[in-house]
Design a protein around this motif. Structure first.
Motif, PDB file in Angstrom:
ATOM      1  N   ALA A  13       0.831  -1.208   0.000  1.00  0.00           N
ATOM      2  CA  ALA A  13       0.000   0.000   0.000  1.00  0.00           C
ATOM      3  C   ALA A  13       0.860   1.250   0.000  1.00  0.00           C
ATOM      4  N   GLY A  14       1.909   1.253   0.822  1.00  0.00           N
ATOM      5  CA  GLY A  14       2.773   2.429   0.908  1.00  0.00           C
ATOM      6  C   GLY A  14       3.499   2.712  -0.381  1.00  0.00           C
ATOM      7  N   LEU A  15       4.006   1.672  -1.038  1.00  0.00           N
ATOM      8  CA  LEU A  15       4.690   1.873  -2.309  1.00  0.00           C
ATOM      9  C   LEU A  15       3.731   2.379  -3.376  1.00  0.00           C
ATOM     10  N   ALA A  16       2.522   1.848  -3.384  1.00  0.00           N
ATOM     11  CA  ALA A  16       1.532   2.314  -4.355  1.00  0.00           C
ATOM     12  C   ALA A  16       1.193   3.775  -4.119  1.00  0.00           C
ATOM     13  N   ARG A  17       1.102   4.172  -2.864  1.00  0.00           N
ATOM     14  CA  ARG A  17       0.814   5.585  -2.563  1.00  0.00           C
ATOM     15  C   ARG A  17       1.968   6.483  -2.995  1.00  0.00           C
ATOM     16  N   LEU A  18       3.171   5.919  -3.059  1.00  0.00           N
ATOM     17  CA  LEU A  18       4.335   6.683  -3.513  1.00  0.00           C
ATOM     18  C   LEU A  18       4.449   6.719  -5.035  1.00  0.00           C
ATOM     19  N   GLY A  19       3.509   6.077  -5.715  1.00  0.00           N
ATOM     20  CA  GLY A  19       3.476   6.149  -7.166  1.00  0.00           C
ATOM     21  C   GLY A  19       3.921   4.911  -7.904  1.00  0.00           C
ATOM     22  N   PHE A  20       4.227   3.836  -7.174  1.00  0.00           N
ATOM     23  CA  PHE A  20       4.619   2.590  -7.819  1.00  0.00           C
ATOM     24  C   PHE A  20       3.387   1.825  -8.288  1.00  0.00           C
ATOM     25  N   ARG A  21       3.564   1.039  -9.339  1.00  0.00           N
ATOM     26  CA  ARG A  21       2.628  -0.029  -9.671  1.00  0.00           C
ATOM     27  C   ARG A  21       3.136  -1.247  -8.915  1.00  0.00           C
ATOM     28  N   VAL A  22       2.296  -1.856  -8.080  1.00  0.00           N
ATOM     29  CA  VAL A  22       2.781  -2.866  -7.134  1.00  0.00           C
ATOM     30  C   VAL A  22       2.170  -4.233  -7.395  1.00  0.00           C
ATOM     31  N   GLY A  23       3.037  -5.223  -7.513  1.00  0.00           N
ATOM     32  CA  GLY A  23       2.614  -6.611  -7.585  1.00  0.00           C
ATOM     33  C   GLY A  23       2.421  -7.156  -6.182  1.00  0.00           C
ATOM     34  N   VAL A  24       1.214  -7.618  -5.898  1.00  0.00           N
ATOM     35  CA  VAL A  24       0.879  -8.186  -4.595  1.00  0.00           C
ATOM     36  C   VAL A  24       1.140  -9.685  -4.671  1.00  0.00           C
ATOM     37  N   GLY A  25       2.305 -10.100  -4.198  1.00  0.00           N
ATOM     38  CA  GLY A  25       2.681 -11.509  -4.269  1.00  0.00           C
ATOM     39  C   GLY A  25       2.118 -12.282  -3.096  1.00  0.00           C
ATOM     40  N   ALA A  26       1.426 -13.385  -3.385  1.00  0.00           N
ATOM     41  CA  ALA A  26       0.877 -14.234  -2.333  1.00  0.00           C
ATOM     42  C   ALA A  26       0.495 -15.578  -2.926  1.00  0.00           C
ATOM     43  N   ARG A  27       0.590 -16.632  -2.117  1.00  0.00           N
ATOM     44  CA  ARG A  27       0.285 -17.971  -2.624  1.00  0.00           C
ATOM     45  C   ARG A  27      -1.193 -18.315  -2.507  1.00  0.00           C
ATOM     46  N   ASP A  28      -1.905 -17.711  -1.577  1.00  0.00           N
ATOM     47  CA  ASP A  28      -3.327 -17.988  -1.393  1.00  0.00           C
ATOM     48  C   ASP A  28      -4.138 -17.124  -2.351  1.00  0.00           C
ATOM     49  N   ALA A  29      -4.816 -17.751  -3.300  1.00  0.00           N
ATOM     50  CA  ALA A  29      -5.512 -17.009  -4.356  1.00  0.00           C
ATOM     51  C   ALA A  29      -6.623 -16.121  -3.810  1.00  0.00           C
ATOM     52  N   VAL A  30      -7.376 -16.621  -2.847  1.00  0.00           N
ATOM     53  CA  VAL A  30      -8.502 -15.838  -2.309  1.00  0.00           C
ATOM     54  C   VAL A  30      -7.998 -14.631  -1.531  1.00  0.00           C
ATOM     55  N   ARG A  31      -7.029 -14.848  -0.660  1.00  0.00           N
ATOM     56  CA  ARG A  31      -6.491 -13.734   0.126  1.00  0.00           C
ATOM     57  C   ARG A  31      -5.782 -12.718  -0.769  1.00  0.00           C
ATOM     58  N   ARG A  32      -5.102 -13.219  -1.794  1.00  0.00           N
ATOM     59  CA  ARG A  32      -4.435 -12.306  -2.734  1.00  0.00           C
ATOM     60  C   ARG A  32      -5.454 -11.427  -3.449  1.00  0.00           C
ATOM     61  N   ALA A  33      -6.506 -12.048  -3.963  1.00  0.00           N
ATOM     62  CA  ALA A  33      -7.540 -11.289  -4.678  1.00  0.00           C
ATOM     63  C   ALA A  33      -8.227 -10.291  -3.753  1.00  0.00           C
ATOM     64  N   ASP A  34      -8.490 -10.702  -2.515  1.00  0.00           N
ATOM     65  CA  ASP A  34      -9.122  -9.793  -1.551  1.00  0.00           C
ATOM     66  C   ASP A  34      -8.230  -8.586  -1.271  1.00  0.00           C
ATOM     67  N   ALA A  35      -6.924  -8.835  -1.119  1.00  0.00           N
ATOM     68  CA  ALA A  35      -5.989  -7.742  -0.862  1.00  0.00           C
ATOM     69  C   ALA A  35      -5.933  -6.787  -2.047  1.00  0.00           C
ATOM     70  N   VAL A  36      -5.887  -7.333  -3.259  1.00  0.00           N
ATOM     71  CA  VAL A  36      -5.857  -6.494  -4.462  1.00  0.00           C
ATOM     72  C   VAL A  36      -7.119  -5.651  -4.549  1.00  0.00           C
ATOM     73  N   ASP A  37      -8.260  -6.272  -4.300  1.00  0.00           N
ATOM     74  CA  ASP A  37      -9.529  -5.542  -4.365  1.00  0.00           C
ATOM     75  C   ASP A  37      -9.567  -4.409  -3.339  1.00  0.00           C
ATOM     76  N   LYS A  38      -9.090  -4.692  -2.139  1.00  0.00           N
ATOM     77  CA  LYS A  38      -9.096  -3.679  -1.076  1.00  0.00           C
ATOM     78  C   LYS A  38      -8.177  -2.516  -1.422  1.00  0.00           C
ATOM     79  N   LEU A  39      -7.003  -2.820  -1.935  1.00  0.00           N
ATOM     80  CA  LEU A  39      -6.061  -1.765  -2.302  1.00  0.00           C
ATOM     81  C   LEU A  39      -6.591  -0.934  -3.464  1.00  0.00           C
ATOM     82  N   ARG A  40      -7.199  -1.595  -4.431  1.00  0.00           N
ATOM     83  CA  ARG A  40      -7.763  -0.858  -5.562  1.00  0.00           C
ATOM     84  C   ARG A  40      -8.941   0.013  -5.139  1.00  0.00           C
ATOM     85  N   ALA A  41      -9.676  -0.448  -4.139  1.00  0.00           N
ATOM     86  CA  ALA A  41     -10.783   0.361  -3.626  1.00  0.00           C
ATOM     87  C   ALA A  41     -10.277   1.674  -3.043  1.00  0.00           C
ATOM     88  N   ASP A  42      -9.016   1.687  -2.623  1.00  0.00           N
ATOM     89  CA  ASP A  42      -8.391   2.914  -2.117  1.00  0.00           C
ATOM     90  C   ASP A  42      -7.732   3.714  -3.238  1.00  0.00           C
TER      91      ASP A  42
END
Length: 249
Positions: free
Chosen positions: A31-60
């Motif tokens: 989240a912090g890197l994205a706020r600094l202007g980066f495009r950020v890859g959210v790396g995670a092995r759990d598909a559901v948790r990864r998708a939830d995190a991406v959705d939450k960050l994009r909502a911001d």
């Protein structure tokens, strides 16, 4: 919206990958890197948790995308590197994924299997991912490698301030010592290439790793890694630090 959507793509943006980024400190680093202007890859092995995190960050309103990534699996790591290459490369790698291996960890009682499983994630996983993306980092303008370590891995502090750096830990703490040593070796090999390699400690952060007993928030813990990821080209390499500055290995 699909977690790998590229609707917010901007060719001038720098790209970062954070491993283990679906929750806790990793999520806040992403989240912090994205706020600094980066495009950020959210790396995670759990598909559901990864998708939830991406959705939450994009909502911001943040520019992030999901990266399926199990740092203990060569095929998964290679696929993640290929995904990043297809998206244009990588500028910053934050190796955050880690496990504790469970407690207690008295050295007289731990098993070889327990030790090896934690080493595979916390140390070998870092090497797997780093080596897979290193060709892209070599081509980046201001590349950075940031390893999420801990003062429990400092042999100096373990000896001098034993009570202040956690309980007896014959598995987790030594993996952080090993990670610190690996950080130094990468910094030595990559000296002069422009790739700055540093490790940091987030402090005692309340996360799943410690049963949320920590006294700091994940956002507070992420701050040192945001600083290391955005060091100027003249910045240091081969250092270990926390919010108070350089710490002993």
């Amino acid at each position: 919206m699909p977690e790998n959507s590229n609707e917010n793509s901007n060719e001038n943006k720098r790209t970062a990958l954070v491993t283990g980024a679906n929750k806790g400190i990793g999520y806040e680093i992403a989240a912090g890197l994205a706020r600094l202007g980066f495009r950020v890859g959210v790396g995670a092995r759990d598909a559901v948790r990864r998708a939830d995190a991406v959705d939450k960050l994009r909502a911001d309103g943040l520019d992030v995308f999901g990266v399926p990534l199990d740092v203990t699996d060569d095929v998964s790591v290679a696929a993640a590197a290929a995904q990043l290459q297809a998206r244009g490369g990588l500028d910053v790698l934050v190796n955050n994924a880690a496990i504790t291996g469970g407690m207690p960890q008295d050295p007289s009682k731990v098993s070889a299997e327990q030790v090896l499983s934690v080493v595979d994630t916390n140390v070998v996983g870092v090497i797997r991912v780093t080596n897979a993306v290193l060709p892209m980092l070599r081509r980046a303008t201001s590349p950075r490698i940031v390893n999420v370590s801990s003062t429990v891995g400092s042999l100096t502090l373990q000896t001098a301030q034993a009570a202040a750096v956690g309980p007896v830990s014959a598995v987790y703490s030594p993996t952080k010592s090993y990670l610190n040593a690996v950080t130094v070796q990468y910094a030595k090999e990559l000296a002069g290439t422009g790739i700055l390699v540093n490790a940091g400690c987030p402090g005692f952060v309340a996360t799943d790793l410690n049963g949320h007993q920590g006294t700091r928030t994940p956002e507070q813990g992420a701050a040192v890694f945001l600083a290391l990821a955005t060091l100027p080209d003249s910045g240091p390499t081969g250092t270990f630090r926390d919010e108070d500055g350089i710490q002993p290995w």
